[in-house]
Design a protein around this motif. Structure first.
Motif, PDB file in Angstrom:
ATOM      1  N   ALA A 158     -18.421  20.233 -56.049  1.00 23.19           N
ATOM      2  CA  ALA A 158     -18.043  20.062 -54.645  1.00 23.19           C
ATOM      3  C   ALA A 158     -16.528  19.912 -54.501  1.00 23.19           C
ATOM      4  N   ALA A 159     -15.912  19.159 -55.423  1.00 21.90           N
ATOM      5  CA  ALA A 159     -14.459  18.989 -55.376  1.00 21.90           C
ATOM      6  C   ALA A 159     -13.740  20.319 -55.608  1.00 21.90           C
ATOM      7  N   LEU A 160     -14.204  21.094 -56.588  1.00 20.40           N
ATOM      8  CA  LEU A 160     -13.589  22.398 -56.869  1.00 20.40           C
ATOM      9  C   LEU A 160     -13.791  23.368 -55.704  1.00 20.40           C
ATOM     10  N   LEU A 161     -14.976  23.342 -55.104  1.00 22.96           N
ATOM     11  CA  LEU A 161     -15.223  24.194 -53.935  1.00 22.96           C
ATOM     12  C   LEU A 161     -14.318  23.793 -52.771  1.00 22.96           C
ATOM     13  N   GLY A 162     -14.094  22.480 -52.615  1.00 27.59           N
ATOM     14  CA  GLY A 162     -13.190  22.019 -51.570  1.00 27.59           C
ATOM     15  C   GLY A 162     -11.765  22.521 -51.775  1.00 27.59           C
ATOM     16  N   VAL A 163     -11.310  22.488 -53.020  1.00 28.50           N
ATOM     17  CA  VAL A 163      -9.965  22.995 -53.327  1.00 28.50           C
ATOM     18  C   VAL A 163      -9.894  24.501 -53.067  1.00 28.50           C
ATOM     19  N   ARG A 192      -4.831  32.495 -35.106  1.00 24.99           N
ATOM     20  CA  ARG A 192      -5.640  32.503 -36.336  1.00 24.99           C
ATOM     21  C   ARG A 192      -6.456  31.235 -36.555  1.00 24.99           C
ATOM     22  N   MET A 193      -5.911  30.093 -36.199  1.00 27.76           N
ATOM     23  CA  MET A 193      -6.600  28.838 -36.482  1.00 27.76           C
ATOM     24  C   MET A 193      -7.964  28.719 -35.788  1.00 27.76           C
ATOM     25  N   PRO A 194      -8.112  29.040 -34.490  1.00 24.55           N
ATOM     26  CA  PRO A 194      -9.433  28.912 -33.853  1.00 24.55           C
ATOM     27  C   PRO A 194     -10.496  29.778 -34.530  1.00 24.55           C
ATOM     28  N   ARG A 195     -10.111  30.980 -34.914  1.00 27.30           N
ATOM     29  CA  ARG A 195     -11.050  31.872 -35.598  1.00 27.30           C
ATOM     30  C   ARG A 195     -11.457  31.298 -36.952  1.00 27.30           C
ATOM     31  N   LEU A 196     -10.497  30.716 -37.661  1.00 25.31           N
ATOM     32  CA  LEU A 196     -10.802  30.094 -38.947  1.00 25.31           C
ATOM     33  C   LEU A 196     -11.758  28.920 -38.775  1.00 25.31           C
ATOM     34  N   VAL A 197     -11.526  28.094 -37.769  1.00 19.39           N
ATOM     35  CA  VAL A 197     -12.379  26.918 -37.542  1.00 19.39           C
ATOM     36  C   VAL A 197     -13.812  27.352 -37.259  1.00 19.39           C
ATOM     37  N   VAL A 198     -13.988  28.392 -36.432  1.00 21.24           N
ATOM     38  CA  VAL A 198     -15.338  28.893 -36.144  1.00 21.24           C
ATOM     39  C   VAL A 198     -15.999  29.394 -37.425  1.00 21.24           C
ATOM     40  N   GLY A 199     -15.249  30.124 -38.244  1.00 23.53           N
ATOM     41  CA  GLY A 199     -15.800  30.639 -39.493  1.00 23.53           C
ATOM     42  C   GLY A 199     -16.207  29.525 -40.451  1.00 23.53           C
ATOM     43  N   LEU A 200     -15.368  28.496 -40.561  1.00 18.24           N
ATOM     44  CA  LEU A 200     -15.682  27.375 -41.450  1.00 18.24           C
ATOM     45  C   LEU A 200     -16.936  26.642 -40.989  1.00 18.24           C
ATOM     46  N   LEU A 201     -17.004  26.336 -39.701  1.00 21.70           N
ATOM     47  CA  LEU A 201     -18.151  25.588 -39.177  1.00 21.70           C
ATOM     48  C   LEU A 201     -19.433  26.406 -39.252  1.00 21.70           C
ATOM     49  N   ALA A 202     -19.338  27.688 -38.869  1.00 24.42           N
ATOM     50  CA  ALA A 202     -20.530  28.533 -38.901  1.00 24.42           C
ATOM     51  C   ALA A 202     -21.014  28.742 -40.331  1.00 24.42           C
ATOM     52  N   ALA A 253     -25.589  31.177 -50.080  1.00 31.34           N
ATOM     53  CA  ALA A 253     -24.880  29.918 -50.316  1.00 31.34           C
ATOM     54  C   ALA A 253     -25.716  28.880 -51.073  1.00 31.34           C
ATOM     55  N   PRO A 254     -26.968  28.605 -50.671  1.00 31.49           N
ATOM     56  CA  PRO A 254     -27.722  27.577 -51.415  1.00 31.49           C
ATOM     57  C   PRO A 254     -27.976  27.941 -52.867  1.00 31.49           C
ATOM     58  N   GLN A 255     -28.258  29.220 -53.134  1.00 28.93           N
ATOM     59  CA  GLN A 255     -28.554  29.622 -54.506  1.00 28.93           C
ATOM     60  C   GLN A 255     -27.305  29.602 -55.380  1.00 28.93           C
ATOM     61  N   THR A 269     -19.981  26.232 -49.934  1.00 25.15           N
ATOM     62  CA  THR A 269     -20.126  27.615 -50.369  1.00 25.15           C
ATOM     63  C   THR A 269     -20.287  28.551 -49.177  1.00 25.15           C
ATOM     64  N   GLY A 270     -21.084  28.144 -48.182  1.00 23.29           N
ATOM     65  CA  GLY A 270     -21.242  28.961 -46.990  1.00 23.29           C
ATOM     66  C   GLY A 270     -19.933  29.158 -46.254  1.00 23.29           C
ATOM     67  N   ALA A 271     -19.163  28.076 -46.110  1.00 30.11           N
ATOM     68  CA  ALA A 271     -17.866  28.192 -45.440  1.00 30.11           C
ATOM     69  C   ALA A 271     -16.915  29.089 -46.227  1.00 30.11           C
ATOM     70  N   LEU A 272     -16.957  28.998 -47.555  1.00 31.62           N
ATOM     71  CA  LEU A 272     -16.090  29.824 -48.400  1.00 31.62           C
ATOM     72  C   LEU A 272     -16.473  31.300 -48.293  1.00 31.62           C
ATOM     73  N   ILE A 273     -17.773  31.592 -48.281  1.00 28.54           N
ATOM     74  CA  ILE A 273     -18.228  32.985 -48.186  1.00 28.54           C
ATOM     75  C   ILE A 273     -17.768  33.611 -46.874  1.00 28.54           C
ATOM     76  N   VAL A 274     -17.960  32.897 -45.766  1.00 29.95           N
ATOM     77  CA  VAL A 274     -17.585  33.454 -44.459  1.00 29.95           C
ATOM     78  C   VAL A 274     -16.076  33.631 -44.354  1.00 29.95           C
TER      79      VAL A 274
END
Length: 353
Positions: free
Chosen positions: A27-32, A78-88, A282-284, A303-308
């Motif tokens: 989780a820490a590495l994924l956060g970085v 760019r920031m609003p689009r990024l926030v939507v992608g991270l949350l979704a 993402a879960p797998q 992982t889901g946020a990173l993929i999107v």
């Protein structure tokens, strides 16, 4: 009582809980990785902004420091689009972990069993026929997703929830809802139908804070339920006899996890469109990284946020100046993975015989 191997005990006052060391490290590495990807996302576009300027803009927004000349590009475009992608992406990842835990099947996810198709059909109907205000579209999406999930649950229930039947009926309902969505598109206004088609592919183009606000609000409201679900997942992962012997009401817990997954997937669909296969992948991926018995909730969200985020970055720049919907890239990766899972599942079934 002995501590299980690979776990650490964290104590807070009189309470204590087990922490899986590898899951925490992953989780820490994924956060970085997510933080680095987010900075790269804000740097890249029609005009390049240096990482130092991006960090300066972010610090200015948080702490009210000296404004940057790139504040409009980074903070407004760019920031609003990024926030939507991270949350979704995070919502899709968590939703997929719940659905796969309940079904006990890696093939199960909201976009495979018809949940996102139900949310999409309801939202497209509302957009095409103008039967709901713009601000109410997330709630229309939730209603559509819950309806689709209810149909799958009812038809799949035969003195229990069999995993294969759950997935097959979900696929059938998703196909039917996809056809219904196409019917809605042919009956509505042409321009609105074209906008709906782009949305159906899964796109973050033009997304702003008004799209992120409902998703962020629902995630905040559901935080206590998500903390409960992280614990409930462990008991549902046991076989039915073991869970029943432990006093777990399996039917009620599975229903609650399913509702949580459907709500998260539906709201994420309303915000970013039905971005396919994120909830499947993402879960797998998170489970294989952590090597845990159950799907890690935080790992799935990251992982889901990173993929999107990565998929949308590629969608913006790979074929520039043409911008592709983010769903095109997630589908390009997810579809082969789904076929591999199906082949692997059938091979295991054949070997078991």
């Amino acid at each position: 009582m002995t501590r299980p191997a690979g776990f650490a005990v964290l104590r807070a006052g009189r309470g204590s809980f087990l922490l899986h060391r590898r899951a925490a490290l992953v989780a820490a590495l994924l956060g970085v990785a997510l933080a680095v990807t987010a900075v790269a996302y804000l740097c890249v576009g029609e005009s390049f902004v240096s990482p130092a300027e991006v960090v300066r803009v972010l610090c200015s927004a948080v702490g009210g420091g000296q404004p940057s000349p790139d504040e409009f590009v980074v903070g407004t475009l760019r920031m609003p689009r990024l926030v939507v992608g991270l949350l979704a992406g995070a919502a899709f990842g968590v939703a997929g972990s719940f659905i796969q835990t309940v079904a006990r099947n890696p093939l199960a996810s909201p976009d495979v069993i018809g949940v996102t198709q139900g949310a999409g059909a309801a939202t497209v109907a509302a957009m095409t026929f103008n039967v709901a205000a713009y601000d109410t579209l997330p709630y229309v999406s939730i209603l559509g997703g819950l309806t689709a999930a209810s149909l799958v649950y009812v038809f799949a229930w035969r003195k229990g929830l069999h995993a294969s039947r759950f997935v097959l009926i979900g696929i059938g309902i998703s196909v039917a809802l996809g056809s219904l969505t196409q019917l809605f598109l042919t009956k509505g206004d042409y321009l609105v139908a074209q906008q709906a088609k782009v949305w159906l592919t899964g796109s973050l183009n033009g997304r702003g804070y008004d799209h992120a606000a409902p998703l962020a609000s629902i995630l905040l409201v559901l935080t206590p339920a998500l903390l409960w679900a992280a614990r409930a997942q462990r008991t549902v992962s046991f076989d039915d006899d073991t869970a029943t012997a432990l006093g777990v009401r399996l039917g009620r817990v599975r229903l609650c996890l399913t509702v949580l997954g459907v709500v998260l997937a539906s709201v994420a669909t309303a915000a970013a469109g039905p971005v396919d296969f994120v909830a499947l992948l993402a879960p797998q991926i998170a489970r294989r990284l952590t090597r845990t018995a159950q799907i890690p909730l935080l790992g799935s969200a990251l992982t889901g946020a990173l993929i999107v985020t990565i998929a949308d970055l590629l969608a913006r720049k790979l074929f520039s100046p043409i911008e592709l919907p983010v769903g095109v890239f997630t589908a390009a990766v997810g579809a082969p993975y789904l076929m591999w899972l199906i082949v692997r599942t059938r091979s295991r079934s054949g070997g078991a015989r």
